[in-house]
Write an enzyme that holds these catalytic residues in place. Structure first.
Site, PDB file in Angstrom:
ATOM      1  N   TYR A  66      10.634  -3.189  -3.104  1.00 45.21           N
ATOM      2  CA  TYR A  66       9.905  -4.456  -3.088  1.00 45.21           C
ATOM      3  C   TYR A  66       8.576  -4.270  -3.798  1.00 45.21           C
ATOM      4  O   TYR A  66       7.909  -3.259  -3.610  1.00 45.21           O
ATOM      5  CB  TYR A  66       9.657  -4.890  -1.635  1.00 45.21           C
ATOM      6  CG  TYR A  66       8.805  -6.141  -1.503  1.00 45.21           C
ATOM      7  CD1 TYR A  66       9.292  -7.384  -1.892  1.00 45.21           C
ATOM      8  CD2 TYR A  66       7.510  -6.073  -0.981  1.00 45.21           C
ATOM      9  CE1 TYR A  66       8.513  -8.528  -1.758  1.00 45.21           C
ATOM     10  CE2 TYR A  66       6.725  -7.219  -0.832  1.00 45.21           C
ATOM     11  CZ  TYR A  66       7.229  -8.439  -1.226  1.00 45.21           C
ATOM     12  OH  TYR A  66       6.457  -9.571  -1.092  1.00 45.21           O
ATOM     13  N   ASP A  99       4.814   2.184  -7.599  1.00 43.63           N
ATOM     14  CA  ASP A  99       4.228   1.186  -6.708  1.00 43.63           C
ATOM     15  C   ASP A  99       3.939   1.885  -5.385  1.00 43.63           C
ATOM     16  O   ASP A  99       4.830   2.094  -4.564  1.00 43.63           O
ATOM     17  CB  ASP A  99       5.188   0.008  -6.532  1.00 43.63           C
ATOM     18  CG  ASP A  99       4.594  -1.075  -5.636  1.00 43.63           C
ATOM     19  OD1 ASP A  99       3.510  -0.841  -5.056  1.00 43.63           O
ATOM     20  OD2 ASP A  99       5.214  -2.145  -5.520  1.00 43.63           O
ATOM     21  N   LYS A 139      -2.809  -2.589   0.589  1.00 42.20           N
ATOM     22  CA  LYS A 139      -2.782  -2.192   2.008  1.00 42.20           C
ATOM     23  C   LYS A 139      -3.951  -1.284   2.403  1.00 42.20           C
ATOM     24  O   LYS A 139      -5.062  -1.776   2.500  1.00 42.20           O
ATOM     25  CB  LYS A 139      -1.411  -1.631   2.363  1.00 42.20           C
ATOM     26  CG  LYS A 139      -0.322  -2.705   2.090  1.00 42.20           C
ATOM     27  CD  LYS A 139       1.015  -2.489   2.744  1.00 42.20           C
ATOM     28  CE  LYS A 139       1.861  -3.747   2.595  1.00 42.20           C
ATOM     29  NZ  LYS A 139       2.907  -3.691   1.626  1.00 42.20           N
TER      30      LYS A 139
END
Ligand SMILES: *Cc1c(COP(=O)(O)O)cnc(C)c1O
Length: 427
Positions: free
Chosen positions: A141, A236, A264
């Site tokens: 994702y 990522d 994050k």
């Protein structure tokens, strides 16, 4: 007002009552809980009930909620300003700190989310190579970037089709999709799209569709075969960056991407993302170069200070080892309990992440290896956990997060609750 009443009101003003889909509890049933306070490992609902939180905002709060040092730093900067839209020293300090910790991170640009970081990195990759296609892996994702909201198509190897309404087929066709853990399919897509691919993007630790831990040689092959063909490699690390080690998965795997994306934990619970890597690539970004990318609230001082305080504390407290051993202990004791009960689920960890997944004789490395009934098994266990006062991410395909605030004593308390929930679900 109860959570149920608040959710009814929310549904009138927000789609599905939420501002990000998984929060709606659709895959676990019932109505979502509304929380109004959090500290350390605990959440407090509007009903006044407390829960041990293993979601931790889906990762950003690696120190737990409202860490005292982060809070003090945030209060101090808020007394000075909370947005400048000018040059300021706070982002400089965070950028210097991050680039000094991560060898291949020569330059970076801050943005406000992981999605933005990925979207911008893809733009740089296309500009640098003059090619349009991006190769991604099924089960990774990368945020809600249009061109990455795709699934494997039914036709040619790598062909993608749109996986969200509103993403045009033309956009989806710029992306190629191939399975994880499958060297042959990967090489086939590379060969069939010779000289058309700008970059390969991957989560080196896929952790958004369960925890699909990859074989190291597979990841090595992904990187080396892309390099041979002049294709850029984008890691990522929005979820794994600074969490798995200060240098993220790249450090643990001893692999160097050309570009990397963060989010994050680098904002310590505030909205911060970042993308960076080789300076010749990052120098393509405006105003140094011709790749346009900007943001009104980029490098917001509150996020910069929260992020820097969080990252420094991770380093100074030796957090990575502590987090890993706590997560391992949780899994070890819980798996014993699951086995005794012949429960159909197990917990697997990697660093401070865990995933509750179906029993499987071999490690689950690909999406198609997750049995379809997993959602149902998880749903039952999730509800029992919630009753016991444990808050897990409300989906069987999300990972759990152990924070530095989950002390051994809190884990003892959590284990009692987990075991009780397991007995009720599977006993
Ligand atoms: C969370 C995540 C994103 C998206 O970040 P947002 O801040 O939610 O936009 C992208 N990639 C990975 C690997 C993530 O874990």
């Amino acid at each position: 007002m109860t959570s149920e009443e608040l959710f009814a009101r929310s549904q009138k003003v927000a789609p599905g009552g939420v501002h990000s889909p998984v929060r709606a509890f659709q895959s676990v049933g019932g109505h979502p809980l509304f929380f109004e306070k959090a500290k350390g490992a605990y959440l407090t609902s509007v009903e006044g009930h407390t829960y041990i939180d293993f979601c931790q905002s889906f990762g950003p709060n690696i120190l737990g909620h409202r860490d005292d040092e982060v809070q003090a730093a945030v209060m101090e900067v808020i007394d000075k300003a909370w947005s400048f839209g000018t040059c300021e020293p706070y982002s400089l300090e965070l950028a210097e700190w991050m680039t000094s910790e991560v060898p291949f991170l020569e330059k970076l640009r801050f943005v406000s989310s992981g999605t933005e970081a990925v979207m911008s990195a893809l733009r740089v990759a296309r500009a640098a190579t003059g090619k349009d296609k991006i190769l991604k892996f099924d089960g990774c994702y990368h945020g809600h970037v249009d061109s990455l909201l795709v699934k494997a198509g039914s036709g040619l190897a790598g062909e993608a089709s749109s996986d969200s309404a509103g993403v045009s087929e033309a956009t989806a066709h710029q992306t190629l999709v191939t399975p994880l853990d499958d060297e042959a399919s990967y090489l086939k897509v590379l060969d069939e799209n010779k000289d058309q691919i700008a970059a390969v993007i991957l989560e080196p630790l896929p952790a958004n569709f369960g925890l699909l831990i990859q074989r190291k040689v597979f990841l090595e092959t992904v990187v080396s075969e892309a390099r041979k063909r002049g294709i850029l490699v984008i890691f990522d690390e929005v979820i794994s960056g600074f969490r798995m080690a200060l240098g993220g998965m790249a450090e643990l795997l001893d692999l160097q991407p050309d570009l990397v994306t963060y989010g994050k934990v680098i904002g310590g619970g505030f909205p911060v993302g970042g993308y960076g890597g080789r300076s010749d690539l990052m120098n393509l970004v405006a105003p140094a170069g011709r790749v346009y990318q900007a943001g009104t609230l980029s490098a917001n001082p509150v996020g910069m200070v929260a992020g820097l305080t969080t990252l420094k504390k991770l380093k100074s407290s030796g957090a990575h080892k502590i987090l890993e051993s706590r997560a391992e202990r949780l899994a070890k004791e819980l798996n014993q309990c699951f086995m005794t009960l012949s429960a159909p689920i197990r917990m697997t960890t990697y660093g401070s992440l865990f995933w509750i997944h179906p029993v499987s004789e071999t490690p689950i490395r690909r999406v198609d290896q997750i049995p379809k009934n997993h959602g149902e098994n998880f749903k039952n266990f999730f509800s029992q956990c919630l009753k016991e006062g444990l808050y897990l991410a409300p989906s069987g395909y999300e990972v759990g997060f152990v924070s530095l605030a989950h002390t051994d004593e809190i884990l003892d308390e959590a284990l009692l609750k987990f075991k009780e929930a397991a007995k009720r679900s599977f006993g």
